[in-house]
Design an enzyme around this catalytic site. Structure first.
Site, mmCIF file in Angstrom:
data_model
loop_
_atom_site.group_PDB
_atom_site.id
_atom_site.type_symbol
_atom_site.label_atom_id
_atom_site.label_comp_id
_atom_site.label_asym_id
_atom_site.label_seq_id
_atom_site.Cartn_x
_atom_site.Cartn_y
_atom_site.Cartn_z
ATOM 1 N N VAL A 135 -3.455 3.952 1.858
ATOM 2 C CA VAL A 135 -3.736 3.996 3.291
ATOM 3 C C VAL A 135 -4.864 4.992 3.575
ATOM 4 C CG1 VAL A 135 -2.041 5.767 3.945
ATOM 5 C CG2 VAL A 135 -2.611 3.937 5.563
ATOM 6 N N TYR A 139 0.840 -1.201 0.000
ATOM 7 C CA TYR A 139 0.000 0.000 0.000
ATOM 8 C C TYR A 139 0.872 1.247 0.000
ATOM 9 C CZ TYR A 139 0.797 0.787 4.998
ATOM 10 O OH TYR A 139 1.375 1.034 6.224
ATOM 11 N N CYS A 140 0.285 2.362 -0.387
ATOM 12 C CA CYS A 140 0.944 3.667 -0.368
ATOM 13 C C CYS A 140 -0.071 4.681 0.154
ATOM 14 C CB CYS A 140 1.484 4.025 -1.753
ATOM 15 S SG CYS A 140 0.214 4.057 -3.040
ATOM 16 N N ARG A 141 -0.092 5.875 -0.404
ATOM 17 C CA ARG A 141 -1.079 6.853 0.046
ATOM 18 C C ARG A 141 -2.396 6.673 -0.703
ATOM 19 N NH1 ARG A 141 -3.601 11.305 -1.246
ATOM 20 N NH2 ARG A 141 -2.542 11.511 -3.233
ATOM 21 N N GLY A 196 -3.866 -0.786 -2.280
ATOM 22 C CA GLY A 196 -4.084 0.581 -2.738
ATOM 23 C C GLY A 196 -3.560 1.587 -1.740
#
Length: 103
Positions: free
Chosen positions: A93, A65-67, A91
């Site tokens: 956070v 996951y990232c932003r 996807g």
């Protein structure tokens, strides 16, 4: 191969059951600002140089996951090309409705 996209709820069940490790591909300052409990921070730009050290088991289930989901998708492609076989993409956070951990 296409990396499966999962929801935050699906990811939480995997984490709670110890069935997958969360991998945060954001920068360290973003990670410090709130991340999934137990997550490993492996920034997208460091995958080629640090993945083998930080994630030695290429068959272990990993939830990336990232932003927002853009970097996690890119990280999944990179890791897959390096031989990682059990990747899932959560996807961003920003869609994580549960408590975050801060460092």
């Amino acid at each position: 191969m296409s990396i499966p996209r999962i929801t935050a709820a699906q990811a939480a069940r995997l984490f709670d059951g110890g069935k997958a490790t969360p991998v945060d591909v954001r920068q360290p300052d973003e990670f410090a600002g709130g991340h999934v409990a137990g997550a490993i921070n492996l920034p997208l730009g460091e995958i080629e140089t640090r993945a083998a050290q930080v994630l030695p088991n290429r068959a272990a289930p990993l939830v990336l996951y990232c932003r927002s989901g853009v970097r996690s998708a890119m990280a999944a492609v990179k890791l897959e090309s390096m031989g990682y076989t059990a990747l899932l993409d959560m996807g961003g956070v920003m869609y994580w409705p549960y408590e975050l951990e801060y460092t």
